[in-house]
Scaffold this motif. Structure first.
Motif, PDB file in Angstrom:
ATOM      1  N   VAL A 174      61.577 132.881  68.843  1.00 47.31           N
ATOM      2  CA  VAL A 174      61.698 131.340  69.637  1.00 47.31           C
ATOM      3  C   VAL A 174      60.551 131.021  69.489  1.00 47.31           C
ATOM      4  N   ILE A 175      60.167 129.701  69.053  1.00 52.67           N
ATOM      5  CA  ILE A 175      59.195 128.301  68.023  1.00 52.67           C
ATOM      6  C   ILE A 175      58.754 128.112  69.698  1.00 52.67           C
ATOM      7  N   PRO A 176      57.842 127.470  69.971  1.00 54.23           N
ATOM      8  CA  PRO A 176      58.077 127.250  71.348  1.00 54.23           C
ATOM      9  C   PRO A 176      57.775 125.216  70.451  1.00 54.23           C
ATOM     10  N   GLU A 177      59.047 124.037  71.409  1.00 53.84           N
ATOM     11  CA  GLU A 177      59.004 123.135  71.072  1.00 53.84           C
ATOM     12  C   GLU A 177      57.603 122.259  70.677  1.00 53.84           C
ATOM     13  N   GLY A 178      58.058 121.368  69.748  1.00 53.03           N
ATOM     14  CA  GLY A 178      56.698 120.375  69.255  1.00 53.03           C
ATOM     15  C   GLY A 178      55.622 121.052  68.924  1.00 53.03           C
ATOM     16  N   LEU A 179      55.670 122.680  68.527  1.00 52.27           N
ATOM     17  CA  LEU A 179      54.284 123.551  67.650  1.00 52.27           C
ATOM     18  C   LEU A 179      54.947 122.822  65.915  1.00 52.27           C
ATOM     19  N   ASP A 180      53.494 122.369  65.572  1.00 50.29           N
ATOM     20  CA  ASP A 180      53.121 121.529  63.776  1.00 50.29           C
ATOM     21  C   ASP A 180      51.951 122.434  63.686  1.00 50.29           C
ATOM     22  N   PHE A 181      51.495 122.772  62.869  1.00 49.05           N
ATOM     23  CA  PHE A 181      51.059 123.640  62.088  1.00 49.05           C
ATOM     24  C   PHE A 181      50.375 123.038  60.972  1.00 49.05           C
ATOM     25  N   THR A 182      50.388 121.633  60.651  1.00 48.19           N
ATOM     26  CA  THR A 182      50.852 120.408  59.335  1.00 48.19           C
ATOM     27  C   THR A 182      49.079 120.330  59.108  1.00 48.19           C
ATOM     28  N   ASP A 183      48.706 119.815  60.565  1.00 49.81           N
ATOM     29  CA  ASP A 183      46.954 119.626  60.221  1.00 49.81           C
ATOM     30  C   ASP A 183      46.668 120.277  61.022  1.00 49.81           C
ATOM     31  N   TYR A 184      46.198 121.825  60.949  1.00 56.26           N
ATOM     32  CA  TYR A 184      45.560 122.672  61.931  1.00 56.26           C
ATOM     33  C   TYR A 184      44.193 122.735  60.719  1.00 56.26           C
ATOM     34  N   ASP A 185      43.379 122.959  61.853  1.00 55.41           N
ATOM     35  CA  ASP A 185      41.946 122.896  62.375  1.00 55.41           C
ATOM     36  C   ASP A 185      41.356 124.591  61.326  1.00 55.41           C
ATOM     37  N   PHE A 186      41.501 124.867  60.333  1.00 55.82           N
ATOM     38  CA  PHE A 186      41.150 126.373  59.940  1.00 55.82           C
ATOM     39  C   PHE A 186      39.523 126.389  60.666  1.00 55.82           C
ATOM     40  N   ALA A 187      38.648 125.565  60.200  1.00 53.04           N
ATOM     41  CA  ALA A 187      37.062 125.743  61.006  1.00 53.04           C
ATOM     42  C   ALA A 187      37.096 126.034  62.054  1.00 53.04           C
ATOM     43  N   LEU A 188      38.186 124.948  63.103  1.00 48.99           N
ATOM     44  CA  LEU A 188      37.650 125.430  64.412  1.00 48.99           C
ATOM     45  C   LEU A 188      38.436 126.454  64.912  1.00 48.99           C
ATOM     46  N   ALA A 189      39.277 127.685  63.470  1.00 47.70           N
ATOM     47  CA  ALA A 189      40.110 128.618  64.603  1.00 47.70           C
ATOM     48  C   ALA A 189      39.819 129.469  64.168  1.00 47.70           C
ATOM     49  N   GLY A 190      38.589 129.488  63.231  1.00 48.42           N
ATOM     50  CA  GLY A 190      37.358 130.266  63.064  1.00 48.42           C
ATOM     51  C   GLY A 190      37.575 131.777  61.662  1.00 48.42           C
ATOM     52  N   GLU A 191      38.641 131.437  60.737  1.00 47.49           N
ATOM     53  CA  GLU A 191      39.065 131.462  60.090  1.00 47.49           C
ATOM     54  C   GLU A 191      39.311 131.030  58.812  1.00 47.49           C
ATOM     55  N   PRO A 192      39.113 131.502  57.451  1.00 51.46           N
ATOM     56  CA  PRO A 192      40.618 130.089  57.161  1.00 51.46           C
ATOM     57  C   PRO A 192      41.521 130.655  55.967  1.00 51.46           C
ATOM     58  N   HIS A 193      41.986 131.970  56.487  1.00 52.87           N
ATOM     59  CA  HIS A 193      43.377 132.402  56.035  1.00 52.87           C
ATOM     60  C   HIS A 193      44.234 132.613  56.983  1.00 52.87           C
ATOM     61  N   ARG A 194      45.706 131.951  56.213  1.00 55.89           N
ATOM     62  CA  ARG A 194      46.415 131.120  55.868  1.00 55.89           C
ATOM     63  C   ARG A 194      47.394 132.481  55.552  1.00 55.89           C
ATOM     64  N   TRP A 195      49.155 131.646  56.190  1.00 58.89           N
ATOM     65  CA  TRP A 195      50.118 133.368  56.082  1.00 58.89           C
ATOM     66  C   TRP A 195      50.336 133.321  54.867  1.00 58.89           C
ATOM     67  N   GLY A 196      50.453 132.687  53.922  1.00 61.66           N
ATOM     68  CA  GLY A 196      50.858 133.035  51.872  1.00 61.66           C
ATOM     69  C   GLY A 196      49.608 133.796  51.608  1.00 61.66           C
ATOM     70  N   ASP A 197      48.366 134.280  52.811  1.00 63.98           N
ATOM     71  CA  ASP A 197      47.501 134.759  51.913  1.00 63.98           C
ATOM     72  C   ASP A 197      47.277 136.399  52.538  1.00 63.98           C
ATOM     73  N   TYR A 198      48.226 136.382  53.563  1.00 67.35           N
ATOM     74  CA  TYR A 198      48.640 138.159  53.316  1.00 67.35           C
ATOM     75  C   TYR A 198      49.859 139.156  52.854  1.00 67.35           C
ATOM     76  N   GLU A 199      49.453 139.888  52.522  1.00 70.65           N
ATOM     77  CA  GLU A 199      50.529 140.915  52.000  1.00 70.65           C
ATOM     78  C   GLU A 199      51.537 141.468  52.675  1.00 70.65           C
TER      79      GLU A 199
END
Length: 343
Positions: A174-199
Protein backbone atom coordinates in the motif's frame (compact mmCIF):
# COMPACT_ATOMS: atom_id res chain seq x y z
CA UNK A 1 -12.53 -10.51 44.23
CA UNK A 2 -9.05 -9.83 42.87
CA UNK A 3 -8.64 -6.46 41.22
CA UNK A 4 -5.20 -7.01 39.74
CA UNK A 5 -4.44 -8.76 36.46
CA UNK A 6 -1.68 -11.41 36.41
CA UNK A 7 -1.78 -11.54 32.62
CA UNK A 8 -2.87 -14.36 30.34
CA UNK A 9 -1.20 -17.72 30.34
CA UNK A 10 -1.15 -20.23 27.49
CA UNK A 11 -4.35 -21.98 28.60
CA UNK A 12 -6.22 -18.64 28.58
CA UNK A 13 -6.13 -18.39 24.77
CA UNK A 14 -8.58 -20.00 22.37
CA UNK A 15 -8.67 -20.02 18.60
CA UNK A 16 -10.81 -17.16 17.29
CA UNK A 17 -10.55 -15.01 20.41
CA UNK A 18 -10.76 -11.30 19.54
CA UNK A 19 -9.01 -9.09 22.07
CA UNK A 20 -9.58 -5.33 22.25
CA UNK A 21 -6.48 -3.88 23.87
CA UNK A 22 -6.73 -1.12 26.44
CA UNK A 23 -5.52 2.48 26.54
CA UNK A 24 -5.64 4.24 23.15
CA UNK A 25 -2.76 6.65 22.61
CA UNK A 26 -2.71 10.04 20.91
CA UNK A 27 0.71 10.57 19.35
CA UNK A 28 2.43 13.90 18.85
CA UNK A 29 5.73 15.44 17.91
CA UNK A 30 6.93 14.25 21.31
CA UNK A 31 7.02 10.65 20.13
CA UNK A 32 9.05 11.71 17.11
CA UNK A 33 11.53 13.68 19.21
CA UNK A 34 11.99 10.82 21.65
CA UNK A 35 12.28 8.27 18.86
CA UNK A 36 15.06 10.31 17.23
CA UNK A 37 16.75 10.76 20.61
CA UNK A 38 16.71 7.02 21.35
CA UNK A 39 17.93 5.91 17.92
CA UNK A 40 20.23 7.61 15.38
CA UNK A 41 17.20 7.96 13.06
CA UNK A 42 17.83 10.33 10.15
CA UNK A 43 15.58 9.37 7.25
CA UNK A 44 14.45 12.68 5.80
CA UNK A 45 10.80 11.86 5.13
CA UNK A 46 10.12 11.27 8.83
CA UNK A 47 12.28 14.22 9.90
CA UNK A 48 11.12 17.19 7.84
CA UNK A 49 7.66 18.54 6.99
CA UNK A 50 9.18 20.49 4.08
CA UNK A 51 10.88 17.38 2.65
CA UNK A 52 7.69 15.34 3.02
CA UNK A 53 5.60 18.05 1.35
CA UNK A 54 8.04 18.13 -1.57
CA UNK A 55 7.34 14.38 -1.86
CA UNK A 56 3.57 14.90 -2.10
CA UNK A 57 2.59 14.28 1.54
CA UNK A 58 0.76 16.87 3.67
CA UNK A 59 3.41 16.68 6.41
CA UNK A 60 6.10 14.45 7.83
CA UNK A 61 4.53 11.20 9.10
CA UNK A 62 5.52 9.52 12.33
CA UNK A 63 8.39 7.09 11.80
CA UNK A 64 6.98 3.78 10.58
CA UNK A 65 8.59 1.82 13.41
CA UNK A 66 7.41 4.33 16.02
CA UNK A 67 3.86 3.64 14.86
CA UNK A 68 4.63 -0.08 15.04
CA UNK A 69 5.92 0.22 18.61
CA UNK A 70 2.81 2.10 19.77
CA UNK A 71 0.47 -0.49 18.21
CA UNK A 72 2.63 -3.37 19.51
CA UNK A 73 2.86 -1.92 23.01
CA UNK A 74 -0.92 -1.91 23.36
CA UNK A 75 -0.96 -5.69 22.87
CA UNK A 76 1.64 -6.67 25.45
CA UNK A 77 -0.58 -6.85 28.58
CA UNK A 78 -2.92 -9.27 26.78
CA UNK A 79 -0.52 -11.22 24.56
CA UNK A 80 3.00 -11.33 25.94
CA UNK A 81 2.98 -10.25 29.58
CA UNK A 82 3.88 -13.84 30.55
CA UNK A 83 5.80 -14.62 27.39
CA UNK A 84 9.07 -16.49 27.41
CA UNK A 85 9.98 -15.14 23.98
CA UNK A 86 8.58 -13.21 21.04
CA UNK A 87 9.36 -15.64 18.22
CA UNK A 88 8.58 -14.01 14.91
CA UNK A 89 6.54 -11.80 12.57
CA UNK A 90 4.80 -12.22 9.23
CA UNK A 91 2.33 -10.55 6.86
CA UNK A 92 2.97 -7.04 8.18
CA UNK A 93 1.65 -4.10 6.17
CA UNK A 94 1.62 -0.38 6.84
CA UNK A 95 -1.75 0.67 5.42
CA UNK A 96 -1.69 4.46 5.87
CA UNK A 97 0.66 6.99 7.47
CA UNK A 98 0.30 7.99 11.10
CA UNK A 99 0.31 11.74 11.70
CA UNK A 100 0.90 13.71 14.91
CA UNK A 101 -2.51 14.08 16.48
CA UNK A 102 -3.71 10.61 15.49
CA UNK A 103 -5.02 8.33 18.23
CA UNK A 104 -3.97 4.70 17.91
CA UNK A 105 -5.52 1.57 19.39
CA UNK A 106 -5.02 -2.14 18.77
CA UNK A 107 -7.16 -5.24 18.26
CA UNK A 108 -5.84 -8.82 18.00
CA UNK A 109 -7.32 -12.15 16.92
CA UNK A 110 -5.90 -15.52 17.96
CA UNK A 111 -5.25 -17.42 14.71
CA UNK A 112 -3.08 -20.31 15.89
CA UNK A 113 -2.18 -22.27 19.00
CA UNK A 114 0.20 -25.14 19.83
CA UNK A 115 1.33 -26.55 23.18
CA UNK A 116 5.03 -27.35 23.48
CA UNK A 117 6.10 -30.92 24.14
CA UNK A 118 7.31 -30.07 27.66
CA UNK A 119 3.74 -29.22 28.68
CA UNK A 120 4.94 -26.08 30.46
CA UNK A 121 4.43 -23.55 27.67
CA UNK A 122 2.96 -23.09 24.23
CA UNK A 123 3.00 -20.90 21.17
CA UNK A 124 0.17 -18.49 20.35
CA UNK A 125 -0.24 -16.77 16.95
CA UNK A 126 -2.15 -13.47 16.78
CA UNK A 127 -3.05 -11.10 13.98
CA UNK A 128 -2.97 -7.51 15.27
CA UNK A 129 -4.52 -4.47 13.62
CA UNK A 130 -3.70 -0.90 14.62
CA UNK A 131 -6.51 1.59 14.06
CA UNK A 132 -6.69 5.37 14.19
CA UNK A 133 -9.41 7.62 15.60
CA UNK A 134 -11.45 7.19 12.39
CA UNK A 135 -11.41 3.38 12.79
CA UNK A 136 -9.13 3.19 9.76
CA UNK A 137 -6.51 0.45 9.83
CA UNK A 138 -3.02 1.95 9.81
CA UNK A 139 -1.03 -1.25 10.37
CA UNK A 140 -1.51 -5.01 10.50
CA UNK A 141 0.85 -7.88 11.29
CA UNK A 142 1.02 -11.43 12.62
CA UNK A 143 3.31 -12.39 15.46
CA UNK A 144 3.77 -15.51 17.51
CA UNK A 145 4.92 -15.78 21.11
CA UNK A 146 5.91 -18.55 23.48
CA UNK A 147 3.80 -18.18 26.63
CA UNK A 148 4.07 -19.89 30.01
CA UNK A 149 1.39 -22.38 31.01
CA UNK A 150 0.04 -21.75 34.51
CA UNK A 151 -1.66 -25.11 35.15
CA UNK A 152 0.62 -27.84 33.79
CA UNK A 153 -2.03 -30.49 34.40
CA UNK A 154 -4.50 -29.08 31.89
CA UNK A 155 -4.73 -31.09 28.65
CA UNK A 156 -3.21 -29.65 25.53
CA UNK A 157 -5.60 -27.85 23.16
CA UNK A 158 -5.98 -29.01 19.59
CA UNK A 159 -3.04 -27.75 17.56
CA UNK A 160 -3.91 -25.23 14.85
CA UNK A 161 -1.08 -23.76 12.79
CA UNK A 162 -1.99 -20.74 10.64
CA UNK A 163 -1.05 -20.65 6.98
CA UNK A 164 1.12 -17.56 6.52
CA UNK A 165 2.70 -16.07 3.42
CA UNK A 166 6.48 -16.06 3.31
CA UNK A 167 6.39 -12.66 1.62
CA UNK A 168 3.95 -9.84 1.17
CA UNK A 169 3.48 -9.79 -2.64
CA UNK A 170 4.50 -6.54 -4.31
CA UNK A 171 0.96 -6.05 -5.64
CA UNK A 172 -0.35 -5.94 -2.04
CA UNK A 173 1.96 -3.12 -0.96
CA UNK A 174 0.00 0.00 0.00
CA UNK A 175 1.62 3.24 -1.21
CA UNK A 176 0.69 6.37 0.79
CA UNK A 177 -1.75 8.57 -1.10
CA UNK A 178 0.00 11.40 -2.94
CA UNK A 179 3.56 10.06 -2.55
CA UNK A 180 5.65 11.34 -5.46
CA UNK A 181 9.43 11.04 -5.67
CA UNK A 182 9.70 12.71 -9.10
CA UNK A 183 11.46 15.79 -7.67
CA UNK A 184 13.23 13.97 -4.84
CA UNK A 185 16.12 15.93 -3.33
CA UNK A 186 19.01 13.49 -2.97
CA UNK A 187 21.31 16.10 -1.42
CA UNK A 188 18.90 16.76 1.45
CA UNK A 189 18.22 13.03 1.84
CA UNK A 190 21.91 12.39 2.43
CA UNK A 191 22.94 9.92 -0.28
CA UNK A 192 22.82 9.78 -4.11
CA UNK A 193 21.87 6.10 -4.41
CA UNK A 194 18.50 5.47 -6.05
CA UNK A 195 16.40 2.33 -6.64
CA UNK A 196 18.20 1.51 -9.89
CA UNK A 197 21.61 1.56 -8.18
CA UNK A 198 20.83 -1.51 -6.07
CA UNK A 199 21.03 -5.08 -7.37
CA UNK A 200 19.34 -8.19 -6.04
CA UNK A 201 21.91 -10.11 -4.03
CA UNK A 202 23.90 -7.00 -3.13
CA UNK A 203 25.08 -6.85 0.49
CA UNK A 204 25.75 -3.65 2.43
CA UNK A 205 27.79 -3.32 5.62
CA UNK A 206 26.34 -0.37 7.51
CA UNK A 207 29.68 0.13 9.28
CA UNK A 208 28.55 1.88 12.45
CA UNK A 209 27.71 0.43 15.85
CA UNK A 210 25.78 1.53 18.94
CA UNK A 211 26.23 0.09 22.42
CA UNK A 212 22.89 -0.60 24.08
CA UNK A 213 22.46 1.24 27.38
CA UNK A 214 20.17 0.03 30.16
CA UNK A 215 18.75 3.53 30.71
CA UNK A 216 17.87 4.07 27.05
CA UNK A 217 16.20 0.69 26.76
CA UNK A 218 14.14 1.31 29.88
CA UNK A 219 13.06 4.72 28.59
CA UNK A 220 12.10 3.22 25.21
CA UNK A 221 10.15 0.34 26.70
CA UNK A 222 8.19 2.73 28.92
CA UNK A 223 7.64 5.09 26.00
CA UNK A 224 5.95 2.31 24.03
CA UNK A 225 4.05 1.20 27.16
CA UNK A 226 5.47 -2.31 26.78
CA UNK A 227 4.80 -4.02 30.12
CA UNK A 228 6.40 -7.42 29.44
CA UNK A 229 8.00 -8.59 32.69
CA UNK A 230 11.25 -9.79 31.08
CA UNK A 231 12.06 -6.18 30.09
CA UNK A 232 11.53 -4.64 33.55
CA UNK A 233 11.96 -7.20 36.30
CA UNK A 234 15.52 -8.47 36.69
CA UNK A 235 14.28 -11.30 38.91
CA UNK A 236 12.14 -12.68 36.07
CA UNK A 237 15.09 -14.43 34.45
CA UNK A 238 17.48 -16.94 36.03
CA UNK A 239 20.48 -14.89 34.85
CA UNK A 240 19.20 -11.76 36.60
CA UNK A 241 19.27 -9.72 33.39
CA UNK A 242 16.57 -7.60 31.82
CA UNK A 243 15.97 -8.65 28.23
CA UNK A 244 16.19 -5.83 25.70
CA UNK A 245 12.87 -5.35 23.89
CA UNK A 246 13.20 -6.80 20.39
CA UNK A 247 11.65 -3.70 18.85
CA UNK A 248 14.47 -1.64 20.37
CA UNK A 249 16.93 -3.77 18.38
CA UNK A 250 14.81 -3.42 15.23
CA UNK A 251 14.76 0.37 15.46
CA UNK A 252 18.46 0.55 16.26
CA UNK A 253 19.34 -1.61 13.26
CA UNK A 254 16.99 0.34 10.97
CA UNK A 255 18.60 3.60 12.08
CA UNK A 256 22.09 2.19 11.49
CA UNK A 257 21.02 1.15 7.98
CA UNK A 258 20.81 4.84 7.02
CA UNK A 259 24.50 4.57 6.14
CA UNK A 260 24.04 2.88 2.76
CA UNK A 261 20.24 3.00 2.57
CA UNK A 262 19.44 6.64 3.35
CA UNK A 263 16.89 6.70 0.54
CA UNK A 264 14.91 3.67 1.74
CA UNK A 265 12.50 6.22 3.14
CA UNK A 266 9.44 4.27 4.27
CA UNK A 267 8.92 0.74 5.56
CA UNK A 268 5.62 -0.50 4.10
CA UNK A 269 5.67 -4.26 4.70
CA UNK A 270 7.17 -6.78 7.09
CA UNK A 271 7.61 -10.14 5.37
CA UNK A 272 9.11 -11.98 8.29
CA UNK A 273 11.40 -11.61 11.22
CA UNK A 274 13.11 -13.48 14.01
CA UNK A 275 14.84 -12.39 17.20
CA UNK A 276 17.62 -14.91 16.78
CA UNK A 277 19.41 -14.42 20.11
CA UNK A 278 18.76 -12.30 23.20
CA UNK A 279 20.18 -8.81 23.54
CA UNK A 280 21.30 -7.29 26.85
CA UNK A 281 22.62 -3.95 28.02
CA UNK A 282 26.28 -3.61 27.09
CA UNK A 283 25.91 -5.36 23.72
CA UNK A 284 27.07 -3.31 20.73
CA UNK A 285 24.62 -3.55 17.86
CA UNK A 286 25.88 -3.48 14.27
CA UNK A 287 23.90 -4.09 11.10
CA UNK A 288 24.14 -5.26 7.53
CA UNK A 289 21.58 -5.60 4.73
CA UNK A 290 21.00 -7.74 1.67
CA UNK A 291 18.83 -6.79 -1.31
CA UNK A 292 16.31 -9.62 -1.79
CA UNK A 293 13.98 -8.23 -4.47
CA UNK A 294 12.83 -5.08 -6.26
CA UNK A 295 9.50 -3.99 -7.72
CA UNK A 296 8.04 -0.98 -9.46
CA UNK A 297 4.98 0.76 -8.03
CA UNK A 298 2.16 2.85 -9.49
CA UNK A 299 3.32 5.98 -7.61
CA UNK A 300 5.36 8.47 -9.66
CA UNK A 301 9.09 8.07 -9.16
CA UNK A 302 8.62 5.45 -6.42
CA UNK A 303 10.16 1.99 -6.39
CA UNK A 304 9.89 -0.79 -3.79
CA UNK A 305 12.93 -2.62 -2.51
CA UNK A 306 12.87 -5.79 -0.42
CA UNK A 307 15.65 -5.93 2.14
CA UNK A 308 17.01 -8.34 4.71
CA UNK A 309 18.21 -6.40 7.75
CA UNK A 310 20.49 -8.31 10.11
CA UNK A 311 21.58 -6.98 13.50
CA UNK A 312 24.56 -8.53 15.25
CA UNK A 313 26.45 -7.98 18.48
CA UNK A 314 29.92 -7.92 16.99
CA UNK A 315 29.85 -10.76 14.48
CA UNK A 316 31.42 -10.41 11.05
CA UNK A 317 29.11 -8.88 8.43
CA UNK A 318 27.26 -11.16 6.01
CA UNK A 319 27.51 -14.19 8.32
CA UNK A 320 24.05 -15.42 9.34
CA UNK A 321 23.91 -19.16 10.02
CA UNK A 322 26.35 -21.89 10.94
CA UNK A 323 26.89 -25.21 9.17
CA UNK A 324 24.06 -26.67 11.25
CA UNK A 325 21.60 -24.15 9.73
CA UNK A 326 21.08 -22.36 13.04
CA UNK A 327 21.61 -18.67 13.59
CA UNK A 328 25.13 -17.79 14.71
CA UNK A 329 25.30 -16.76 18.39
CA UNK A 330 26.19 -13.14 17.51
CA UNK A 331 23.08 -12.65 15.36
CA UNK A 332 20.35 -10.71 17.17
CA UNK A 333 17.82 -10.01 14.44
CA UNK A 334 16.91 -11.27 10.99
CA UNK A 335 14.26 -8.99 9.46
CA UNK A 336 12.76 -9.14 5.95
CA UNK A 337 10.90 -5.98 4.85
CA UNK A 338 9.80 -3.85 1.90
CA UNK A 339 10.71 -0.16 1.73
CA UNK A 340 9.99 2.68 -0.71
CA UNK A 341 12.83 4.37 -2.56
CA UNK A 342 13.13 6.96 -5.39
CA UNK A 343 13.61 5.51 -8.87
Amino acid sequence: MAKTNPGRFFEDYALGDVITHAVPRTVSGGERALYHALYPARHALASSDAFAQACGLPASPLDDLAAFHVVFGKTVPDISLNALANLGYAEGRWLRPVWPGDTLRSVSEVIGIKQNSNGKSGVVWVRTTGLNQHDEAVLEYVRWVMVRKNDHDLPAPETVLPELRNTVPANRLVIPEGLDFTDYDFALAGEPHRWGDYEVGEQIDHVDGVTIEEAEHMLATRLWQNTAKVHFDATNRDDGKRLIYGGHVISMARALSFNGLANAQMIIALNGGAHANPCFAGDTVRAWSEVLDKAETTAPGVGAIRLRLVATKGGAPFQLRGDDGKYLPDVLLDLDYWALMPL
